[in-house]
Design a protein around this motif. Structure first.
Motif, PDB file in Angstrom:
ATOM      1  N   SER A  85       0.788  -1.134   0.111  1.00 39.56           N
ATOM      2  CA  SER A  85      -0.072   0.132  -0.193  1.00 39.56           C
ATOM      3  C   SER A  85       1.081   1.198   0.186  1.00 39.56           C
ATOM      4  O   SER A  85       1.880   1.513   0.959  1.00 39.56           O
ATOM      5  N   THR A 116      -5.847  -2.283  -1.668  1.00 38.71           N
ATOM      6  CA  THR A 116      -4.812  -1.480  -1.326  1.00 38.71           C
ATOM      7  C   THR A 116      -4.817  -1.013   0.345  1.00 38.71           C
ATOM      8  O   THR A 116      -4.102  -0.571   0.773  1.00 38.71           O
ATOM      9  N   LYS A 118      -7.695  -0.282   2.062  1.00 40.31           N
ATOM     10  CA  LYS A 118      -8.600   0.581   2.859  1.00 40.31           C
ATOM     11  C   LYS A 118      -9.524  -0.041   3.908  1.00 40.31           C
ATOM     12  O   LYS A 118      -9.783   0.572   5.127  1.00 40.31           O
ATOM     13  N   LEU A 238      -4.915   6.092  -1.367  1.00 39.97           N
ATOM     14  CA  LEU A 238      -3.936   4.891  -1.307  1.00 39.97           C
ATOM     15  C   LEU A 238      -3.701   4.428  -2.893  1.00 39.97           C
ATOM     16  O   LEU A 238      -4.754   4.543  -3.632  1.00 39.97           O
TER      17      LEU A 238
END
Length: 260
Positions: A85, A116, A118, A238
């Motif tokens: 990330s 990623t 989140k 991200l």
């Protein structure tokens, strides 16, 4: 001369039940047995009972709030993998985990492509909040829409809705992923409006705010929603490869390996 009262553990349990001292009620025999061996003073004996009762209540309260949080199975931010990330650094995540923004009723938006981190970060911060004594919940947008749709006709949905309103922190995963009906969009706005400056909100999305108009199909509603979410807000963008795709495991592949 007064006759001596024959006190039994059952008598103590009954009084403990009446006073809602569940730890004393459930562990009465063990507490008495321990006291007979250790022979504490009266003050120490009473203090130990009160301390153990308080600790038991705190543990039960944490378990209850964890159940209400509805967190994913794994969301411990100590295990976050920064290699998959880009967009947030270790110091930045550490700062978020201090939860100062929560006390100031700031919102957080984690925005970026799938995989990623989140959801992991949003759920992890909700978990941190629960561990710190806050009331917090986390759910997918799909589940939230179900509650919003049914709250006026279902007592359980209304109860779930009221529990959201009592939160210090409310996390919603994957908002704006799918188009919303007009009544659903209005209900979502009303919820965010009710939480505005009374609680913090964390949302995850793969769409930029400029794309929300298309999903909500209402520019005025989208503007009003963004106005409330972004008023006090940190947006974390991200990037990176999908952690799930790079670390996926397949049943057939494992079976092949076992045969070789």
């Amino acid at each position: 001369m007064m006759a001596q009262m024959n006190v039994t553990t059952e008598d103590i349990r009954l009084y403990a039940k009446a006073l809602r001292l569940s730890n004393l009620r459930n562990k009465c025999s063990d507490i008495i047995h321990s006291a007979q061996i250790e022979k504490p003073s009266y003050l120490d004996f009473l203090l130990n009972i009160l301390k153990s009762e308080t600790q038991a209540r705190q543990e039960n309260d944490l378990k209850r709030r964890m159940r209400q949080a509805k967190l994913p199975r794994c969301c411990d931010l100590d295990r976050f993998d920064f290699n998959h990330s880009a967009g947030i650094t270790k110091p930045e995540l550490k700062q978020l985990r201090e939860l100062v923004w929560l006390d100031q009723m700031y919102n957080l938006i984690f925005m970026g492509p799938s995989g990623t981190g989140k959801t992991f970060m949003a759920a992890g911060l909700v978990r941190d909040a629960v561990l710190r004594g806050y009331r917090a919940q986390f759910m997918t947008m799909d589940n939230l829409i179900g509650i919003l749709r049914m709250k006026d006709v279902s007592s359980s949905a209304m109860c779930a809705y009221n529990n959201i309103l009592k939160c210090n922190l409310f996390g919603v995963d994957d908002i704006m992923l799918m188009p919303m009906k007009k009544e659903e969009a209005v209900a979502f706005f009303n919820l965010i409006n009710a939480l505005h400056e009374k609680a913090s909100v964390i949302i995850t999305t793969n769409k930029a705010p400029t794309e929300w108009v298309e999903v909500l199909q209402d520019e005025v509603l989208a503007t009003a929603l963004l106005d409330r979410l972004l008023f006090h807000c940190e947006v974390v963008k991200l990037e990176g490869s999908s952690y799930r795709m790079e670390n996926r495991s397949g049943f057939l592949e494992k079976e092949k390996e076992e045969r070789q």
